[in-house]
Write an enzyme that holds these catalytic residues in place. Sequence first.
Site, PDB file in Angstrom:
ATOM      1  N   ASP A  90      88.015  50.030  11.600  1.00 47.03           N
ATOM      2  CA  ASP A  90      87.052  51.100  11.792  1.00 47.03           C
ATOM      3  C   ASP A  90      87.272  51.961  13.205  1.00 47.03           C
ATOM      4  O   ASP A  90      87.447  51.571  14.122  1.00 47.03           O
ATOM      5  CB  ASP A  90      85.803  50.401  12.059  1.00 47.03           C
ATOM      6  CG  ASP A  90      84.432  51.363  12.279  1.00 47.03           C
ATOM      7  OD1 ASP A  90      84.548  52.380  12.556  1.00 47.03           O
ATOM      8  OD2 ASP A  90      83.097  50.657  12.142  1.00 47.03           O
TER       9      ASP A  90
ATOM     10  N   TYR B 140      80.145  69.561  10.725  1.00 46.43           N
ATOM     11  CA  TYR B 140      81.399  69.356  10.369  1.00 46.43           C
ATOM     12  C   TYR B 140      82.433  70.356  11.094  1.00 46.43           C
ATOM     13  O   TYR B 140      83.254  69.952  11.809  1.00 46.43           O
ATOM     14  CB  TYR B 140      81.746  69.713   9.237  1.00 46.43           C
ATOM     15  CG  TYR B 140      83.389  69.401   8.498  1.00 46.43           C
ATOM     16  CD1 TYR B 140      83.715  68.138   8.565  1.00 46.43           C
ATOM     17  CD2 TYR B 140      84.104  70.511   8.085  1.00 46.43           C
ATOM     18  CE1 TYR B 140      85.256  68.095   7.964  1.00 46.43           C
ATOM     19  CE2 TYR B 140      85.260  70.240   7.600  1.00 46.43           C
ATOM     20  CZ  TYR B 140      86.027  68.982   7.490  1.00 46.43           C
ATOM     21  OH  TYR B 140      87.136  69.092   7.001  1.00 46.43           O
TER      22      TYR B 140
ATOM     23  N   LYS C  99      85.032  70.039  14.311  1.00 51.23           N
ATOM     24  CA  LYS C  99      86.472  70.493  14.342  1.00 51.23           C
ATOM     25  C   LYS C  99      86.686  71.432  15.362  1.00 51.23           C
ATOM     26  O   LYS C  99      87.728  71.197  16.016  1.00 51.23           O
ATOM     27  CB  LYS C  99      86.715  71.195  12.926  1.00 51.23           C
ATOM     28  CG  LYS C  99      86.573  70.231  11.557  1.00 51.23           C
ATOM     29  CD  LYS C  99      87.608  69.165  11.854  1.00 51.23           C
ATOM     30  CE  LYS C  99      87.729  68.477  10.317  1.00 51.23           C
ATOM     31  NZ  LYS C  99      88.847  67.138  10.725  1.00 51.23           N
TER      32      LYS C  99
HETATM   33  N1  SER Z   1      88.016  70.411   2.477  1.00 49.91           N
HETATM   34  C1  SER Z   1      86.886  70.432   3.484  1.00 49.91           C
HETATM   35  C2  SER Z   1      85.625  70.401   3.139  1.00 49.91           C
HETATM   36  O1  SER Z   1      85.376  71.147   2.112  1.00 49.91           O
HETATM   37  C3  SER Z   1      87.340  71.682   4.356  1.00 49.91           C
HETATM   38  O2  SER Z   1      88.142  71.324   5.371  1.00 49.91           O
HETATM   39  O3  SER Z   1      84.792  69.959   3.860  1.00 49.91           O
END
Ligand code: SER
Length: 320
Positions: free
Chosen positions: A52, A141, A145
């Site tokens: 993990d 997300y 990133k």
């Molecule tokens: N493929 C990924 C997504 O759609 C993008 O980096 O979250």
Amino acid sequence: MKRILITGALGQIGSELTLKLRELYGIDNVIATDIKKNDSEAALGGPFETLDVTDGKKMVEIAKKYRVDTIMHLAALLSATAEAKPVFAWNLNMGGLLNALETAREVKAQFFTPSSIGAFGPSTPKDRTPQDTIMRPTTMYGVNKVAGELLADYYYHKFAVDTRGVRFPGLISYVALPGGGTTDYAVEIYYEAVKHRRYTCYIDKGTYMDMMYMPDALNAIVDLMEADPAKLIHRNSFNVSAMSFDPEEIASSIAKYIPGFKISYDVDPARQKIAESWPNSLDTTAAKEEWGFHYEYDLDKMTEDMIDKLRQKFHYRISG
Ligand code: SER
């Protein structure tokens, strides 16, 4: 790269990257880890440890046990799942990355982690998005990133960890399914085309996103990790892409190989909103100039191969 630890080895990228690296560097030199073992070749075909990634102590132990000199950190939540569970995503994506970077620092390993087109946001120039540009993502997300790119650069400058990364577009493959991404439609559409000759798309027509076929993505990782560091002006992370299309264009490409294929739409507002905040197409000049990024598959070549491989996978014999 000689002894490589991979996190998220059973995920969309890891399932194939693990096999490719074992072919290139030897089975015992690639240590696959994931939160749970399964019966895939990546798990059973060589060294495997359950890990993990929020457990930093165990990650260091495994890295030391196998005396790894490279860490490829792939374990992360994708965009749509991260948006649904933002706090969990922060803890997993950022906590896992920090542990992986700390492990790399401690064992003096070279380091790779993927960033994404998700690192860009609505205020980023949408067409031929430059390597260095405005990055104000509006998804959890994307926040992860961008923060991850900065953190990996920080570890390079502050601790001399040899960190490298790419901003992947949507990745398309017939091996392991993605889970919880916004670009997943471009994988599902092939499965449904082969099985049912039709697909109901959750992304609207006219929505362009960058994409790449998995074999090109795997080559990009290997090429970047093998690149001469003296030539790298950037590190975290390089724009890479092989194509940009909307659902209508991928549907037309599929119809060339599966006549009568039909696309219809039932747009998911959550994923549509994420897609609209991302670029239409990336400028990949920096990757080409600094480490020779290239790709082999355009949309039609990928479509032909995907359909062929999926038919073999499902033993379908649909003529024409
Ligand atoms: N493929 C990924 C997504 O759609 C993008 O980096 O979250």
